[in-house]
Design an enzyme around this catalytic site. Structure first.
Site, PDB file in Angstrom:
ATOM      1  N   GLU A  61      -5.449  13.697   1.408  1.00 52.66           N
ATOM      2  CA  GLU A  61      -4.685  13.841   0.065  1.00 52.66           C
ATOM      3  C   GLU A  61      -3.583  13.242   0.154  1.00 52.66           C
ATOM      4  O   GLU A  61      -2.847  12.875  -0.899  1.00 52.66           O
ATOM      5  CB  GLU A  61      -4.360  15.276  -0.348  1.00 52.66           C
ATOM      6  N   ASP A 103      -0.384 -25.546  -3.115  1.00 51.11           N
ATOM      7  CA  ASP A 103      -0.317 -26.826  -3.859  1.00 51.11           C
ATOM      8  C   ASP A 103       0.760 -27.828  -3.160  1.00 51.11           C
ATOM      9  O   ASP A 103       1.716 -27.106  -2.343  1.00 51.11           O
ATOM     10  CB  ASP A 103       0.018 -26.742  -5.277  1.00 51.11           C
ATOM     11  N   ASP A 375       2.717 -23.731  -8.810  1.00 51.12           N
ATOM     12  CA  ASP A 375       3.427 -23.605  -9.813  1.00 51.12           C
ATOM     13  C   ASP A 375       2.973 -24.345 -10.928  1.00 51.12           C
ATOM     14  O   ASP A 375       3.791 -24.444 -12.085  1.00 51.12           O
ATOM     15  CB  ASP A 375       4.892 -23.977  -9.284  1.00 51.12           C
ATOM     16  N   ASP A 379      -2.930 -24.713 -11.299  1.00 49.56           N
ATOM     17  CA  ASP A 379      -2.973 -23.884 -10.242  1.00 49.56           C
ATOM     18  C   ASP A 379      -3.401 -22.488 -10.568  1.00 49.56           C
ATOM     19  O   ASP A 379      -3.795 -21.507  -9.872  1.00 49.56           O
ATOM     20  CB  ASP A 379      -1.762 -23.762  -9.469  1.00 49.56           C
ATOM     21  N   ASN A 443     -10.551  18.377  14.632  1.00 52.44           N
ATOM     22  CA  ASN A 443     -10.710  19.658  14.312  1.00 52.44           C
ATOM     23  C   ASN A 443     -12.024  20.199  13.852  1.00 52.44           C
ATOM     24  O   ASN A 443     -12.423  21.378  14.083  1.00 52.44           O
ATOM     25  CB  ASN A 443      -9.757  19.554  13.056  1.00 52.44           C
ATOM     26  N   ASN A 468      -2.395  22.635   7.469  1.00 49.81           N
ATOM     27  CA  ASN A 468      -2.594  21.115   6.912  1.00 49.81           C
ATOM     28  C   ASN A 468      -1.420  20.623   6.169  1.00 49.81           C
ATOM     29  O   ASN A 468      -1.165  19.672   6.099  1.00 49.81           O
ATOM     30  CB  ASN A 468      -4.092  21.315   5.805  1.00 49.81           C
ATOM     31  N   ASP A 472       0.729  17.406   7.021  1.00 46.12           N
ATOM     32  CA  ASP A 472       1.050  16.321   5.993  1.00 46.12           C
ATOM     33  C   ASP A 472       2.212  16.064   5.535  1.00 46.12           C
ATOM     34  O   ASP A 472       2.960  14.983   5.533  1.00 46.12           O
ATOM     35  CB  ASP A 472       0.117  16.862   4.569  1.00 46.12           C
TER      36      ASP A 472
END
Length: 633
Positions: A61, A103, A375, A379, A443, A468, A472
């Site tokens: 998560e 370029d 540019d 391109d 685990n 957990n 985290d």
């Protein structure tokens, strides 16, 4: 409008692969854990909640937060270097980039082009050529490029030619990348009886010559012979070898009886001469190329100019040439020939916008992470096709819109900053992924082992979720971690076979010491019955949490942790705080809400021995892993 299909970048594809790897792992293991606990404990509800808590624990998560925060931190760091990041995942692509296609005009070279000379067909200075080039640039209504601007800076010609009295625009044949030329038609007012339309065409010399049948020699129109073509080639090649961009100018007189003209009218023309432009490289180009090559990024030049000018520029910026390919060869090449061509060559000249896009896509199909820097209007397709499109603030709007990153300064040295920041971002994301997959696998193995032999759950669902959550939170500062120099010396790459082997290699190590903890709690502290399960769970909770925290410091570097490589201060502080909370929580009254029991003081010497053994074995395993795979990334 651009004709291209959006494709996922290298970063997006790899994050999706990792997410699916973890999801598949969870879908495989969670039903197994439920089945084992249901058949050994007989409680459907208890087994179901336990399996769900394991599923939550296995879910990465924090991955979205770690990814977003590391990318955002990289973007903030680059903004201080005057680099605007439009798309966050471009930061990581910067780090993974192993080929930079660029370029030439306006990116490697200065965006200030100077009109160096204007000559007749044979190389002699000619005002006639300049006047016709000026009329073409002045009357065209399309986007004026740097060459047009350089011609129009000779503003004194407006008075000399008396434009308002002597000329009026009739029509225009716009530029396109197939013809590589553009034309205007003006009504030249000589007197009432001698008015005529004059079609003035300018463009690439090779294309201009193909539509000419005559040339001016000593103010006389003469046929364009084979000997004249050889002279033209010699003169223009000499200018190109000096690094000058050469544009041909041709004219055609027409009766003043039409108002609309087309490409078909660009024929049977008379070559007047050439205008040559000096387009010197930026001062920062040579050191930027040197630095990128040292960091393992190959440079490939993709330009619409010819190979002679490009070769000269490459020599000036000290870019070794490995091979040159032309746009015509790109068009004719088979898939296998194109694959070899884009790998072997680093100069691609006389390209159309579609040629550039084709090269970029072929490099990506081979497996390279490709950046493109440009540019101009031509391109835009290549910028979109690349994993990371880079433009400059002075670029045309369509290129800036197509780019992922915009450089606010003309210095290309900021590319080095982008590469380094991208590799730091990748390294910190990769740390979390390695920690997550190895920790989760270990685990799950421990839980399955304990579930088979224990008469009770090895951890209560609330305890799993608490552990957990604490783990985290301690990892939330990974985006601020230090990165070893060897992690930013070469392009970083996602290697899923290495990730899988890492999971299978390091996961079981923690399970070994979890099993030792189980035996210690079972035989030394007598936690063998359901009445003593909270003591057993407290012991494993503390050992598991500390092991997970310590593995952060081991996995984050390929060096010896705490001696050769230290984590950043935020990582150290959160690690210490998490370990203290984990040790104290079972000992205080609030621990009873989590079904913990106070641990005897004799437990902690055993804990110290177990944790020390885990760190030593993990470090030894890391040594052999690096020796086998040759890299820690």
């Amino acid at each position: 409008n651009l004709s291209y299909e959006d494709t996922d970048s290298s970063f997006q594809k790899n994050v999706n692969k990792i997410s699916w790897l973890l999801i598949k792992f969870m879908l495989l293991m969670v039903p197994c854990i439920f089945a084992i606990n249901f058949f050994t404990k007989g409680s459907f509800i208890g087994s179901m909640f336990f399996a769900l808590s394991i599923a939550v624990g296995l879910t990465p998560e924090m991955l979205p937060m770690i990814v977003t925060s590391t990318l955002a931190r990289g973007a903030v760091a680059l903004s201080k270097k005057k680099v605007i990041v439009k798309r966050l995942d471009a930061i990581q692509n910067f780090g993974s980039m192993n080929i930079l296609c660029t370029d030439k005009t306006g990116t490697l070279t200065q965006d200030k082009i100077v009109l160096e000379s204007y000559t007749d067909v044979f190389g002699h200075s000619s005002d006639r050529v300049l006047e016709h080039a000026y009329l073409n640039s002045y009357y065209q209504t399309g986007l004026k490029n740097l060459l047009d601007i350089a011609v129009l800076e000779h503003v004194e010609l407006q008075g000399e030619l008396n434009l308002s009295a002597n000329f009026s625009k009739v029509d225009e044949i716009p530029f396109d990348f197939h013809r590589r030329r553009m034309s205007v038609v003006v009504n030249e007012h000589i007197n009432e009886k001698e008015d005529h339309h004059l079609l003035i065409c300018k463009g690439a010399v090779e294309e201009i010559v193909t539509i000419c049948s005559n040339l001016y020699a000593n103010d006389q129109k003469v046929p364009l012979t084979k000997e004249a073509l050889e002279s033209i080639h010699k003169v223009t090649s000499g200018l190109n070898e000096q690094g000058l961009r050469v544009v041909g100018v041709a004219v055609k007189e027409l009766p003043p009886d039409r108002e609309a003209y087309s490409i078909n009218d660009e024929s049977e023309m008379t070559l007047v001469g050439y205008v040559a432009f000096l387009d010197p490289p930026k001062e920062s180009t040579a050191p930027a190329i040197k630095t990128l090559l040292e960091h393992g990024v190959k440079i490939k030049i993709l330009t619409g100019d010819n190979e002679l000018v490009t070769r000269k520029i490459c020599h000036e910026v000290r870019l070794p040439i490995t091979g040159i390919a032309m746009g015509s060869a790109i068009d004719k090449a088979s898939d296998e020939e194109l694959k070899k061509m884009v790998e072997d060559c680093n100069i691609f000249a006389k390209l159309s916008p579609m040629n550039k896009e084709k090269i970029i896509r072929q490099l990506r199909e081979i497996g390279h992470v490709v950046g493109y820097m440009g540019d101009g209007i031509n391109d835009a397709p290549a910028l979109r096709a690349a994993d990371i499109g880079i433009s400059v603030d002075s670029a045309v709007d369509i290129s800036k819109e197509a780019a992922d990153v915009i450089l606010l300064e003309k210095s290309l040295m900021v590319l080095e900053e982008g590469v380094i920041q991208g590799r730091k971002t990748f390294a910190n994301m990769h740390k979390y992924i390695r920690m997550t997959i190895s920790g989760n696998f270990g685990n799950v193995l421990s839980v399955m082992l304990a579930s088979i032999f224990l008469p009770f759950l090895p951890l209560m669902p609330l305890q799993i979720l608490t552990q957990n959550l604490m783990y985290d939170l301690s990892q939330a500062v990974i985006p601020f971690d230090n990165v070893d120099e060897d992690h930013i010396s070469i392009p970083c790459a996602w290697n899923f076979s290495n990730l899988t082997s890492f999971m299978l290699f390091f996961g079981p190590i923690s399970s070994i010491f979890d099993a030792i903890t189980f035996l210690t709690m079972w035989y030394v502290f007598g936690a063998q019955s359901i009445e003593k399960q909270s003591l057993f769970q407290s012991g494993w909770f503390v050992e598991g949490l500390i092991s997970q925290i310590l593995i952060v410091h081991i996995v984050r570097t390929g060096k010896l942790p705490f001696i050769e490589s230290n984590a950043s201060l935020p990582i150290i502080i959160t690690s210490i705080i998490t370990v203290i909370i984990g040790i104290v929580l079972p000992q205080i009254s609030i621990g009873s809400y989590f079904k913990f029991s106070p641990l005897p003081w004799l437990y902690y010497p055993f804990l110290a021995i177990i944790v020390t053994g885990y760190v030593l074995l993990a470090q030894v395993a890391k040594y052999f892993y690096i020796k086998r795979h040759k890299v820690w990334s």
